[in-house]
Scaffold this active site. Sequence first.
Site, mmCIF file in Angstrom:
data_model
loop_
_atom_site.group_PDB
_atom_site.id
_atom_site.type_symbol
_atom_site.label_atom_id
_atom_site.label_comp_id
_atom_site.label_asym_id
_atom_site.label_seq_id
_atom_site.Cartn_x
_atom_site.Cartn_y
_atom_site.Cartn_z
ATOM 1 N N ARG A 136 0.862 -1.248 -0.104
ATOM 2 C CA ARG A 136 0.081 -0.148 0.050
ATOM 3 C C ARG A 136 0.809 1.189 0.080
ATOM 4 O O ARG A 136 0.591 2.410 -0.471
ATOM 5 C CB ARG A 136 -0.794 -0.064 1.192
ATOM 6 C CG ARG A 136 -1.861 1.291 1.296
ATOM 7 C CD ARG A 136 -2.916 1.392 2.156
ATOM 8 N NE ARG A 136 -2.901 0.339 3.249
ATOM 9 C CZ ARG A 136 -2.254 0.369 4.458
ATOM 10 N NH1 ARG A 136 -1.593 1.368 4.784
ATOM 11 N NH2 ARG A 136 -2.566 -0.365 5.487
ATOM 12 N N TYR A 179 -17.352 18.138 -13.091
ATOM 13 C CA TYR A 179 -17.113 16.781 -13.609
ATOM 14 C C TYR A 179 -18.335 16.382 -12.335
ATOM 15 O O TYR A 179 -18.498 16.774 -11.263
ATOM 16 C CB TYR A 179 -16.105 15.926 -13.274
ATOM 17 C CG TYR A 179 -16.365 14.814 -13.286
ATOM 18 C CD1 TYR A 179 -16.727 13.775 -14.317
ATOM 19 C CD2 TYR A 179 -16.085 13.747 -12.064
ATOM 20 C CE1 TYR A 179 -16.994 12.505 -14.425
ATOM 21 C CE2 TYR A 179 -16.342 12.208 -12.060
ATOM 22 C CZ TYR A 179 -16.727 11.832 -13.263
ATOM 23 O OH TYR A 179 -16.829 10.497 -13.263
ATOM 24 N N LYS A 191 -8.735 8.395 -18.160
ATOM 25 C CA LYS A 191 -9.040 9.106 -19.460
ATOM 26 C C LYS A 191 -7.924 9.212 -20.347
ATOM 27 O O LYS A 191 -7.373 7.987 -20.737
ATOM 28 C CB LYS A 191 -9.552 10.458 -19.139
ATOM 29 C CG LYS A 191 -10.685 10.636 -18.167
ATOM 30 C CD LYS A 191 -12.125 9.907 -18.132
ATOM 31 C CE LYS A 191 -12.504 9.592 -17.062
ATOM 32 N NZ LYS A 191 -13.137 10.402 -16.180
HETATM 33 C C1 LIG Z 1 -13.597 10.927 -14.957
HETATM 34 C C2 LIG Z 1 -13.255 12.224 -14.383
HETATM 35 C C3 LIG Z 1 -12.964 12.310 -12.938
HETATM 36 C C4 LIG Z 1 -13.099 11.239 -11.944
HETATM 37 O O1 LIG Z 1 -12.346 10.370 -12.148
HETATM 38 P P1 LIG Z 1 -12.429 8.560 -12.099
HETATM 39 O O2 LIG Z 1 -11.198 7.995 -12.318
HETATM 40 O O3 LIG Z 1 -13.516 8.350 -12.824
HETATM 41 O O4 LIG Z 1 -12.513 8.446 -10.648
HETATM 42 C C5 LIG Z 1 -12.733 13.570 -12.411
HETATM 43 N N1 LIG Z 1 -12.671 14.677 -13.123
HETATM 44 C C6 LIG Z 1 -12.652 14.592 -14.455
HETATM 45 C C7 LIG Z 1 -12.892 15.926 -15.337
HETATM 46 C C8 LIG Z 1 -13.342 13.442 -15.060
HETATM 47 O O5 LIG Z 1 -13.388 13.277 -16.248
#
Ligand SMILES: *Cc1c(COP(=O)(O)O)cnc(C)c1O
Length: 384
Positions: free
Chosen positions: A51, A103, A200
């Site tokens: 961890r 978001y 992303k």
């Molecule tokens: C997807 C997203 C998040 C959250 O991220 P996760 O990896 O889904 O927990 C936060 N901010 C933006 C702009 C995002 O597109």
Amino acid sequence: MSNKNYKFGTKAIHAGAEPDPSTGAIMTPIFQTSTYVQESPGKHKGYAYARGKNPTREALQKNIAALESAKHCLCFSSGMGSMDAVIKLLRPGDEVITGDDLYGGSYRMFTKVFANYGIKFHFVNMTNAENITKFVNDKTKLIWAETPTNPTMQIVDIEACGEIAKKHNLILAVDNTFASPYLQNPLALGAHIVMHSVTKYLGGHSDVVMGALVMNDDKLFEQLAFIHNSCGATPGPMDSFLVMRGIKTLHLRMERHCFNGRKVAEFLKTHPKIEKIYWPGFTDHPNHSIAKKQMRDFGGMISIVLKGADLNETFKIASSFEVFSLAESLGGVESLINHPATMTHASIPKEEREKAGVVDNLLRLSVGAEDIEDLIDDLKKVLG
Ligand SMILES: *Cc1c(COP(=O)(O)O)cnc(C)c1O
């Protein structure tokens, strides 16, 4: 790799990766272990429990830090996990100023989780820096900015936020998910923390959920590393490996996302079925000049409002594409289409989201890296 100031693509491919000392393997191995053997109590090679530290994750963290030209990076098991760590820097009574076009998951965490711990959030239109100043008081500790915003692609002036943060001794954190480090580096513009949903563009292949925080300040790093290990939202080595592999092509993918994004935006701008289009690359976008100042290009995220379409027709259109898949998320090589009002932004009350432009006939496109002719044909086939 030495600390020489290499260019972006070279860093994407090499930073953080050293040949494995035991075999010479060029790829950092997946250290699939939870613990490490100690010679005598407390005497070990720097690794005690996974961890806290894992070599695969460390290689990835070095790589992402290099992409933001930063000193430190911490990877988390999701983007939300990384944001959670930032808010845990605060105490009950502290206040946060943030955007009104966030978001959906960020809005949900602020209002449904941390508001219960006595932290107050002000949601303001951050495209005008004066709106931020209006809410600063002695309790303000953090400015949380997201730019480009999601889904209406507004641009927040990071440098202007940085000046406000400096003047009032606040932490400025920027969610850099939409731009990726290829297009924008907020630390150079005055931010103290950069957050990524690595899920992303960084991961880029829609196969991993991960988050990251990047910073230069040693004290902030120490505090966040403590929360990282204490609260434990740390990612596993397999996911870290997949993201390292994904990042090797980040610069190539981003070039294509930007190219395809521009072509799709230009096609949709004059389309008779489109009432409104949000893409910061257009010179008539209200924050185009700031986008041009702080971003290297304009990316592949586009939102459109369908002319005169009700919810039914919007659903029908959203479900009729062949190359664009109807799905949440963004930033992968595959093109996605999303209906924010009922998907990514469903947790925001209707009145709030409509104020921010998230109307029922709004669709968000994540333009992927396919061949542009096929993407345009897909759009033509559905929209006519
Ligand atoms: C997807 C997203 C998040 C959250 O991220 P996760 O990896 O889904 O927990 C936060 N901010 C933006 C702009 C995002 O597109």
